[in-house]
Design an enzyme around this catalytic site. Structure first.
Site, PDB file in Angstrom:
ATOM      1  N   GLY A 167      10.530   5.951   2.855  1.00 47.90           N
ATOM      2  CA  GLY A 167      10.194   7.055   1.961  1.00 47.90           C
ATOM      3  C   GLY A 167       9.042   7.913   2.454  1.00 47.90           C
ATOM      4  O   GLY A 167       9.206   9.111   2.734  1.00 47.90           O
ATOM      5  N   ASN A 209       2.450   3.865   9.850  1.00 52.39           N
ATOM      6  CA  ASN A 209       2.937   3.923   8.470  1.00 52.39           C
ATOM      7  C   ASN A 209       3.744   2.695   8.051  1.00 52.39           C
ATOM      8  O   ASN A 209       3.769   2.346   6.866  1.00 52.39           O
ATOM      9  CB  ASN A 209       3.801   5.182   8.297  1.00 52.39           C
ATOM     10  CG  ASN A 209       4.568   5.167   6.998  1.00 52.39           C
ATOM     11  OD1 ASN A 209       4.007   5.332   5.914  1.00 52.39           O
ATOM     12  ND2 ASN A 209       5.876   4.960   7.074  1.00 52.39           N
ATOM     13  N   GLY A 224       5.193  -0.731   6.863  1.00 53.25           N
ATOM     14  CA  GLY A 224       4.565  -1.813   6.111  1.00 53.25           C
ATOM     15  C   GLY A 224       5.590  -2.629   5.359  1.00 53.25           C
ATOM     16  O   GLY A 224       6.754  -2.237   5.212  1.00 53.25           O
ATOM     17  N   GLY A 278      -1.182 -10.009  -7.064  1.00 50.49           N
ATOM     18  CA  GLY A 278       0.104 -10.278  -6.427  1.00 50.49           C
ATOM     19  C   GLY A 278       0.220  -9.751  -5.020  1.00 50.49           C
ATOM     20  O   GLY A 278       1.288  -9.847  -4.414  1.00 50.49           O
ATOM     21  N   TYR A 299      -1.395  -8.841   1.620  1.00 43.26           N
ATOM     22  CA  TYR A 299      -1.146  -7.421   1.924  1.00 43.26           C
ATOM     23  C   TYR A 299      -2.452  -6.634   1.848  1.00 43.26           C
ATOM     24  O   TYR A 299      -2.781  -5.861   2.758  1.00 43.26           O
ATOM     25  CB  TYR A 299      -0.127  -6.880   0.930  1.00 43.26           C
ATOM     26  CG  TYR A 299       0.189  -5.407   1.045  1.00 43.26           C
ATOM     27  CD1 TYR A 299       1.092  -4.946   1.996  1.00 43.26           C
ATOM     28  CD2 TYR A 299      -0.385  -4.482   0.175  1.00 43.26           C
ATOM     29  CE1 TYR A 299       1.404  -3.597   2.090  1.00 43.26           C
ATOM     30  CE2 TYR A 299      -0.079  -3.131   0.258  1.00 43.26           C
ATOM     31  CZ  TYR A 299       0.814  -2.694   1.217  1.00 43.26           C
ATOM     32  OH  TYR A 299       1.125  -1.352   1.298  1.00 43.26           O
TER      33      TYR A 299
END
Length: 255
Positions: A17, A90, A92, A151, A155
């Protein structure tokens, strides 16, 4: 924006996206775009759409977690388009679980994609940028790196690492004419956010909570990000390095 025409730009995760929106925007500014993605089909789709619109783009399948594969893909991109001037880190991936419920296998994959991948990409393009004494590296982190996010412990840790890496490289290479900056999206309507909502058990309720928390009253869209990314890549940001910019509709306002 100034200075983007004919520049050669690599965008990792270019088939997704934010990556796709960024590739299209660079092409609109006259840049030559190397669309890097582990999914060759999506990379080709984005590159094909850019070329149909009159831009210049090529697709490259690349596993950014593999240093040798990155070397091969970057060499192919430079053979096709010319020396790389801009790198956008970008790509991930995330898994949405409380830290106590994650496994070492989860950690390894998260670290490989979100931290080792950008390390590999930056390490491979850096020597050429230094030889030419010109280059821009823009890394896409997350506001989770700045304020935390339930959560997303590992990351967030990886993305925080991107902030530290970028600031350090900015100091190391400022006098060589290279800049390193970071864009931190907030909640953005991407496949990654869709997976995040699924992990919450009640996706609609979670999205509504995010929407109400954002001062601008909506979730971000991929098209909200390229302006900030291209700014850091442009000559308009030539005297800006080691900086972090949130694009979150005001969800976070960290200094």
């Amino acid at each position: 924006m100034r200075g983007l025409k004919d520049k050669v730009v690599i965008v990792t995760g270019g088939g997704g996206g934010i990556g796709s929106a960024t590739c299209h925007r660079f092409a609109q500014e006259g840049a030559k775009v190397a669309v890097f993605d582990i999914n060759e089909a999506t990379a080709k789709s984005v590159a094909g759409a850019i070329e149909e619109a009159g831009g210049v783009a090529r697709a490259f399948a690349c596993d950014i977690t593999d240093h040798e594969a990155v070397e091969t893909a970057v060499a192919a991109a430079e053979a096709a388009l010319g020396p790389v001037t801009v790198l956008v880190n970008n790509a991930g991936w995330d898994v949405f679980r409380l830290f106590k419920d994650t496994t070492p296998a989860d950690w390894q994959k998260l670290i490989a994609i979100n931290l080792i991948g950008p390390l590999n990409m930056t390490h491979v393009v850096l020597p050429g940028m230094l030889r030419r004494r010109a280059g821009r590296v823009v890394s896409i982190a997350s506001d989770a790196a700045r304020v935390g996010s339930s959560g997303e412990a590992v990351y967030a840790a990886c993305k925080a690492g991107m902030l530290g890496l970028s600031k350090t490289l900015a100091r190391e290479h400022a006098r060589a004419g290279l800049t390193f900056n970071v864009v931190c999206p907030g909640a953005t309507n991407t496949n990654l956010f869709a997976e995040y909502k699924k992990g919450a058990g009640n996706p609609e309720k979670l999205e509504d909570a995010f929407r109400r928390a954002v001062p601008m009253g909506r979730i971000g869209e991929p098209e909200d990000l390229p302006g900030a990314i291209l700014f850091f890549a442009s000559d308009d940001a030539a005297f800006i390095t080691g900086q972090v910019l949130s694009v979150s509709g005001g969800l976070t306002m960290a200094g």
